[in-house]
Design an enzyme around this catalytic site. Sequence first.
Site, PDB file in Angstrom:
ATOM      1  CG  ASP A  16      52.275 -38.916 -79.923  1.00 18.33           C
ATOM      2  OD1 ASP A  16      52.053 -40.048 -80.386  1.00 18.33           O
ATOM      3  OD2 ASP A  16      53.425 -38.443 -79.804  1.00 18.33           O
TER       4      ASP A  16
ATOM      5  CE1 TYR B 130      58.890 -38.157 -77.636  1.00 16.79           C
ATOM      6  CE2 TYR B 130      56.573 -37.624 -77.331  1.00 16.79           C
ATOM      7  CZ  TYR B 130      57.618 -37.998 -78.151  1.00 16.79           C
ATOM      8  OH  TYR B 130      57.389 -38.195 -79.488  1.00 16.79           O
TER       9      TYR B 130
ATOM     10  CE  LYS C 124      55.368 -41.587 -80.284  1.00 16.60           C
ATOM     11  NZ  LYS C 124      55.282 -40.379 -79.466  1.00 16.60           N
TER      12      LYS C 124
ATOM     13  CG  HIS D  78      60.053 -43.409 -79.650  1.00 17.09           C
ATOM     14  ND1 HIS D  78      59.846 -42.669 -78.516  1.00 17.09           N
ATOM     15  CD2 HIS D  78      60.139 -42.495 -80.647  1.00 17.09           C
ATOM     16  CE1 HIS D  78      59.802 -41.384 -78.817  1.00 17.09           C
ATOM     17  NE2 HIS D  78      59.977 -41.253 -80.104  1.00 17.09           N
TER      18      HIS D  78
HETATM   19  P1  NAP Z   1      55.459 -29.676 -84.459  1.00 18.35           P
HETATM   20  O1  NAP Z   1      54.248 -29.941 -83.678  1.00 18.35           O
HETATM   21  O2  NAP Z   1      55.452 -29.926 -85.924  1.00 18.35           O
HETATM   22  O3  NAP Z   1      55.942 -28.176 -84.196  1.00 18.35           O
HETATM   23  C1  NAP Z   1      56.100 -27.657 -82.902  1.00 18.35           C
HETATM   24  C2  NAP Z   1      56.845 -26.323 -83.005  1.00 18.35           C
HETATM   25  O4  NAP Z   1      56.087 -25.396 -83.785  1.00 18.35           O
HETATM   26  C3  NAP Z   1      57.059 -25.682 -81.655  1.00 18.35           C
HETATM   27  O5  NAP Z   1      58.283 -24.957 -81.737  1.00 18.35           O
HETATM   28  C4  NAP Z   1      55.841 -24.758 -81.518  1.00 18.35           C
HETATM   29  O6  NAP Z   1      56.160 -23.670 -80.662  1.00 18.35           O
HETATM   30  C5  NAP Z   1      55.650 -24.287 -82.963  1.00 18.35           C
HETATM   31  N1  NAP Z   1      54.225 -24.062 -83.290  1.00 18.35           N
HETATM   32  C6  NAP Z   1      53.184 -24.886 -83.015  1.00 18.35           C
HETATM   33  N2  NAP Z   1      52.022 -24.379 -83.504  1.00 18.35           N
HETATM   34  C7  NAP Z   1      52.347 -23.215 -84.105  1.00 18.35           C
HETATM   35  C8  NAP Z   1      51.576 -22.230 -84.796  1.00 18.35           C
HETATM   36  N3  NAP Z   1      50.252 -22.366 -84.970  1.00 18.35           N
HETATM   37  N4  NAP Z   1      52.228 -21.155 -85.284  1.00 18.35           N
HETATM   38  C9  NAP Z   1      53.561 -21.004 -85.143  1.00 18.35           C
HETATM   39  N5  NAP Z   1      54.346 -21.900 -84.507  1.00 18.35           N
HETATM   40  C10 NAP Z   1      53.741 -23.009 -83.987  1.00 18.35           C
HETATM   41  O7  NAP Z   1      56.746 -30.448 -83.903  1.00 18.35           O
HETATM   42  P2  NAP Z   1      57.082 -31.707 -83.051  1.00 18.35           P
HETATM   43  O8  NAP Z   1      56.829 -31.450 -81.611  1.00 18.35           O
HETATM   44  O9  NAP Z   1      58.400 -32.144 -83.520  1.00 18.35           O
HETATM   45  O10 NAP Z   1      56.058 -32.859 -83.555  1.00 18.35           O
HETATM   46  C11 NAP Z   1      54.757 -32.980 -83.054  1.00 18.35           C
HETATM   47  C12 NAP Z   1      54.609 -34.193 -82.151  1.00 18.35           C
HETATM   48  O11 NAP Z   1      54.895 -35.381 -82.874  1.00 18.35           O
HETATM   49  C13 NAP Z   1      55.574 -34.244 -80.964  1.00 18.35           C
HETATM   50  O12 NAP Z   1      55.212 -33.340 -79.925  1.00 18.35           O
HETATM   51  C14 NAP Z   1      55.488 -35.693 -80.604  1.00 18.35           C
HETATM   52  O13 NAP Z   1      54.300 -35.970 -79.879  1.00 18.35           O
HETATM   53  C15 NAP Z   1      55.474 -36.331 -81.992  1.00 18.35           C
HETATM   54  N6  NAP Z   1      56.846 -36.660 -82.483  1.00 18.35           N
HETATM   55  C16 NAP Z   1      57.174 -37.971 -82.601  1.00 18.35           C
HETATM   56  C17 NAP Z   1      58.439 -38.327 -83.008  1.00 18.35           C
HETATM   57  C18 NAP Z   1      58.790 -39.782 -83.144  1.00 18.35           C
HETATM   58  O14 NAP Z   1      59.975 -40.113 -83.272  1.00 18.35           O
HETATM   59  N7  NAP Z   1      57.819 -40.671 -83.119  1.00 18.35           N
HETATM   60  C19 NAP Z   1      59.399 -37.371 -83.349  1.00 18.35           C
HETATM   61  C20 NAP Z   1      59.039 -36.014 -83.232  1.00 18.35           C
HETATM   62  C21 NAP Z   1      57.753 -35.690 -82.824  1.00 18.35           C
HETATM   63  P3  NAP Z   1      55.226 -23.313 -79.362  1.00 18.35           P
HETATM   64  O15 NAP Z   1      55.118 -24.519 -78.488  1.00 18.35           O
HETATM   65  O16 NAP Z   1      56.036 -22.199 -78.751  1.00 18.35           O
HETATM   66  O17 NAP Z   1      53.916 -22.849 -79.915  1.00 18.35           O
END
Ligand code: NAP
Length: 304
Positions: A47, A52, A81, A121
């Site tokens: 994704d 980004y 997106k 988005h």
């Molecule tokens: P997330 O994947 O829920 O969490 C990522 C965070 O958690 C990072 O700080 C990561 O650190 C840590 N982490 C990941 N796996 C872990 C584990 N097993 N144990 C402990 N900590 C862990 O957050 P997100 O990036 O906000 O959301 C995921 C994806 O959704 C995004 O990357 C993006 O592709 C998408 N997204 C979309 C929107 C939208 O508006 N459409 C908004 C936000 C996100 P490390 O990298 O240091 O492991």
Amino acid sequence: MAIMTRTFPLNGSVDIPAVGFGTYLVSNEDAPKAVQAAIECGYRHIDTASGYRNEAAVGEGIRAGLAATGLTRQDIFVTTKLWPGNPAWGDAPKTHEQTLDECETSLQRLGLDHVDLYLIHAPSGGTERLNQWRALIELQRAGKARSIGVSNFNQSHLEEIRSTGLQTPDANQIELHPWSQKPELLAYMAENGIAPIAYSSLVPLSTWRTEEGQASAKTEAMKADSGVFTAMAAKYGVTEAQFLLRWGVQNGYAVLPKSLKPERMRQNIDLEGFTIDEADMEVLRAMDRGQGVAWASGDPSVAE
Ligand code: NAP
């Protein structure tokens, strides 16, 4: 434990992997290796987004991942997106024509001739919102996107599309985790065949976005009940991250964990060996704290 390979239906001919790899806040320097590593770990959905600013590096990672595993383009599901613009930030909304061009530019950066899912988005395109959606329908018909959808849309934004008689989105990518469950929006989406894709599933983790410049907006009530997830995860003998991701998949949401650490990447897709029981799902249902914290919520220009 075992890698999760299940999929959820998006439209009549497209299925989305239940676990995908998120790339928000993954730099151009890190993305090629991170995406390659994710594909090698078993992720089949990547994704990204124009916003980004890493599509070219993500595309490089996809090519490297396919080469390293012997997989082909058809084995990988790619989402990107449209950045729709945001008049509240002085960023003019993309018109119909600009939306068509933006998709082409994203494809060029990714090095692909189509994506599997193209999303608007956010609903911040104001008066151009419906024109952007019309352009996505055209892009799908032209084979540039196998499925199309939106992100961060609330019920009124979705209803705007439905009431115009246009084809409705295949999916709405939104923040979903036990503190942000959005039951009314999900019920509306279910009634209208709009699949939920969950982002920021890991918000309840103490490690979520803790690096400098990644401050989160968790409330005191949220911080006070984080222990519940720790205790439940321990009961199933899994990490808290696995527990939170499994919660999403068990509810029928495709999830998109992001990590730059290979050990966490492996852990985050290793979700098949346990099932959260109904009593615990019930406790979790009562933990909803309303809107999310990751992005968009509380931003009047997006919530309008
Ligand atoms: P997330 O994947 O829920 O969490 C990522 C965070 O958690 C990072 O700080 C990561 O650190 C840590 N982490 C990941 N796996 C872990 C584990 N097993 N144990 C402990 N900590 C862990 O957050 P997100 O990036 O906000 O959301 C995921 C994806 O959704 C995004 O990357 C993006 O592709 C998408 N997204 C979309 C929107 C939208 O508006 N459409 C908004 C936000 C996100 P490390 O990298 O240091 O492991």
